[in-house]
Design an enzyme around this catalytic site. Structure first.
Site: not given
Ligand code: FAD
Length: 706
Positions: A91-92, A112-113, A631, A664, A676
């Site tokens: 997401t980020a 990205e994994a 979350h 996050a 998100a």
């Molecule tokens: C089922 C579900 C429903 C949700 N519903 C909502 C909603 O309706 N509204 C809302 O606002 N939020 C919702 N959320 C929460 C929200 O989507 C998350 O809090 C937010 O998207 C997290 O973003 P992030 O960038 O922190 O992490 P992520 O989006 O998880 O991104 C992390 C990325 O890093 C990659 N990665 C991790 N480790 C490695 C590695 N070692 N090497 C390479 N790549 C790696 C992963 O593959 C992933 O693509 C939901 C989450 C889920 C799982």
């Protein structure tokens, strides 16, 4: 004539659909989504797909195109050099990489994994996201058994296979990938600002540190608005469009399965399904005293409303991949995106007093090791579970814990992996007598009428991009305060004296209620209900229980130990019990009450008789039912190091100025809503032009509003 690749892709999808229907029949809306997916694929076969191929080509599945292989020793290591390496294209990460690479002088590598979700119908069709759970596109994590939650290990979509152990074996690396776009490619699409005071509270956590003020809601708001491309809805006309954004930052090329459409819009609006349950839930909430709020994404954060989502006007999910990693962006010579590449650790130069992040080591799909060099910065955007894991694997974390695993300490930061927060949720189930189409869709269709219903839903989606297949499940939401005496009965306040107010302000919520037009257990993978059902749910937005992410070993492919420590405080259990009673009263308020099928009263699995439970029985129910609302946050908090913080207000890891975290993990405390949208990151006066700007907001458009 059909090309071999096309035939193969259809065969694969068919196999997936059949497997899905055969082995996982309990998934929400699975059958209808599956049939719909099949039709979409057939349409796809008849259409041009040049743009798809061009897009796929732009993503480097081959790690050798972006980094040098580490063969047998350091002497052969000759890595490519980048200015900034972004770890995790979630997401980020997608937004950070897209924004950073706007400056052609900055060479960016995004690792990205997982793989692209653009071609995945189960990601694109809003109702089908649960079909991705337990699959190869998410990590399939489980928590450790939760002593205060029935002793059960809880499923957390996004982790590695349960109890499995991945080996660093060059020939047999069973890496489980996630998706470009991360959780935005499989989440429930709720578009929520949360309470304005949540952000002002973040500022207070910084105790006057430089840059802290930039996190206030007044600073966030213009960027939230600039990001949006709000579409007014005739069905929900009371939203004031002048308070919403309408420009939207990015238009991208057409995705493969929707050939007639030219644009994906980063949209916010009411394009998701609105079942009869949803509208009745809103009315029943109003009648018990939760006022209707036409737009929860304003200063008034309390009330009940149809959920605003990031489903676009064509009934498709918008992800940060589709919105930000467009073909145009991927064509930039200074941006490389490598997929199916798992980062193992960050390498530091520790020759001077202040350590510097200098490179990133990763594995490709075949288990070959690569290393890429970062001349300026490494940005960790691997999410609230993997970011602390990677920090610890790289020597940044609590020294004693690193020593347990024989990892040399680069920086002793006790806050890494500490203070894990999540939103615990309980699901209540009700029998539905209206036989609404959605209410019968949480199980495999049995009987002619239901099968017909599925086909009707599929056809409606094909023809109009509306209907049950556009449900995001949580179709209506209510945000309330547990201390609101007008909402709760007197005896529901008995333990009140002991319970602290954890909300961020007197007008901010600490409980969320939502309705789903069908009941489901264990995220759609538990024992299915036959017949017609609907679900009501309560979420604790400001829990006092906090947990940890810890290493299970020094092997980067081993899953970390996740312990959210659910319901370890009296506060958390009592508030969820209070919310459950309110939900039961809402269920028995018209017009929802009129939908209840009395046969549910005799079935213990249903909650028609919840109001008859005494305190002890209700507490037991809460502990047995609690699940994640997905979350997790706060595992590398933005706060002073002395307060257990990991990053400063510019998101630089304390003591390692060229390593940042943007995901996050950095939330100082969890927001009262959905996470998100606030995966927003801000840096101000670090004098690092483009990086500073690009990190400003990830989901929101970072550019100053005009
Ligand atoms: C089922 C579900 C429903 C949700 N519903 C909502 C909603 O309706 N509204 C809302 O606002 N939020 C919702 N959320 C929460 C929200 O989507 C998350 O809090 C937010 O998207 C997290 O973003 P992030 O960038 O922190 O992490 P992520 O989006 O998880 O991104 C992390 C990325 O890093 C990659 N990665 C991790 N480790 C490695 C590695 N070692 N090497 C390479 N790549 C790696 C992963 O593959 C992933 O693509 C939901 C989450 C889920 C799982």
């Amino acid at each position: 004539m059909l090309s071999l690749a096309r035939v193969r892709s259809v065969a694969e999808l068919l196999a997936m659909l059949l497997a899905s229907v055969r082995t996982r029949p309990l998934k929400l809306l699975g059958p209808a989504a599956a049939v719909s997916a099949l039709v979409l694929v057939l349409r796809h076969l008849c259409a041009r797909r040049a743009h798809t191929q061009a897009y796929t080509r732009a993503l480097a599945g081959d790690a050798a195109r972006v980094a040098r292989r580490i063969k047998s020793g350091d002497e052969e290591y000759d890595p490519e050099e980048y200015d900034v390496i972004v770890v995790g294209g979630g997401t980020a990460g997608c937004v950070v990489a897209a924004r950073l690479s706007e400056d052609p002088s900055i060479r960016v590598l995004l690792i990205e994994a997982g793989e692209s979700s653009r071609h995945m119908v189960f990601s694109q069709i809003p109702s089908a996201f649960a079909s991705l759970f337990h699959g190869k596109h998410e990590y399939n994590f489980y928590t450790i058994p939760q002593p205060n939650a029935g002793g059960k290990a809880k499923y957390w979509p996004r982790g590695t296979l349960r109890y499995s152990r991945y080996r660093l074996d060059a020939n047999n690396c069973s890496m489980v990938a996630k998706l470009l776009g991360g959780c935005s490619s499989l989440n429930a699409m709720i578009f929520h600002h949360c309470a304005p005071s949540d952000y002002d509270e973040w500022v207070r956590y910084q105790k006057g540190a430089e840059g802290a003020e930039g996190w206030s809601y007044s600073e966030f708001l213009p960027y939230f608005i600039k990001f949006e491309n709000f579409h007014p809805s005739e069905k929900f006309p009371l939203v004031d469009p002048t308070l919403r954004g309408s420009g939207g930052p990015v238009a991208s090329e057409s995705p493969p399965l929707y050939m007639h459409m030219e644009l994906i819009e980063p949209a916010a609006g009411y394009f998701g399904n609105a079942a009869v349950h949803t509208m009745n839930f809103i009315e029943a909430c109003d009648r018990v005293g939760i006022p209707r709020n036409p737009d929860l994404n304003t200063k008034n954060a309390l009330g009940v409303s149809k959920t605003m989502t990031t489903i676009d006007s064509n009934g498709r999910r918008v992800t940060t991949e589709t919105a930000y990693l467009t073909r145009k962006v991927l064509a930039r010579p200074n941006l490389k995106v490598v997929t199916k590449a798992r980062v193992l650790r960050i390498v530091f130069d520790v020759s001077s007093e202040t350590p510097r992040a200098v490179s990133v080591q990763f594995l490709d799909e075949q288990g070959k090791r690569f290393e890429a060099k970062a001349r300026k910065e490494v940005v960790l955007s691997a999410g609230a579970i993997h970011t602390p894991q990677l920090l610890m694997l790289s020597g940044v974390g609590p020294a004693a814990h690193l020593a347990e695993h024989g990892i040399p300490v680069v920086a002793d930061l006790p806050g890494v992996g500490a203070h894990l927060m999540d939103h615990p949720t309980i699901d209540l189930y009700f029998r539905d007598k209206t036989r609404a189409l959605e209410a019968g869709m949480s199980h495999t269709p049995k009987g002619f009428m239901k099968t017909l219903g599925f086909f009707r839903a599929m056809l409606q989606y094909q023809l109009t991009r509306r209907g049950p297949l556009t449900t995001n499940l949580a179709e209506a939401v209510a945000f309330i305060r547990s201390s609101d005496r007008s909402l709760f009965l007197k005896d529901e306040f008995i333990p009140d004296a002991e319970l602290e107010d954890t909300s961020s302000a007197p007008d901010a919520p600490d409980i969320e209620l939502f309705s789903s037009p069908m009941a489901y257990t264990e995220h759609g993978y538990g024992q299915p209900f036959d017949g017609y059902t609907f679900g009501l749910h309560a979420t604790l937005l400001r829990p006092t229980s906090t947990g940890t992410i810890r290493l299970s070993s020094a092997d980067p492919l081993d899953p970390p130990i996740i312990d959210p420590n659910y319901l370890s405080t009296r506060h958390d259990v009592a508030l969820l019990a209070r919310a459950a009673r309110l939900l039961a009263r809402i269920a028995y308020t018209e017009p929802l009450a009129g939908m209840l099928d009395p046969t549910g009263e005799a079935e213990p699995a249903f909650n028609h008789k919840l109001l008859a439970l005494d305190d002890a029985a209700l507490e037991e129910l809460v502990r047995a039912r609690v699940e994640t609302l997905y979350h997790p946050a706060c595992t590398a908090r933005m706060a002073p190091a002395a307060d257990g913080g990991v990053v400063d207000p510019f998101l630089r890891v304390h003591g390692i100025p060229n390593l940042r975290v943007a995901d996050a993990s950095v939330f100082p405390t969890i927001v009262a809503g959905h996470t998100a949208l606030e995966i927003g990151t801000q840096t101000r006066s670090d004098g690092w032009g483009s990086v500073r700007e690009s990190l400003k907001y990830t989901i929101c458009d970072h550019r100053p509003p005009s």
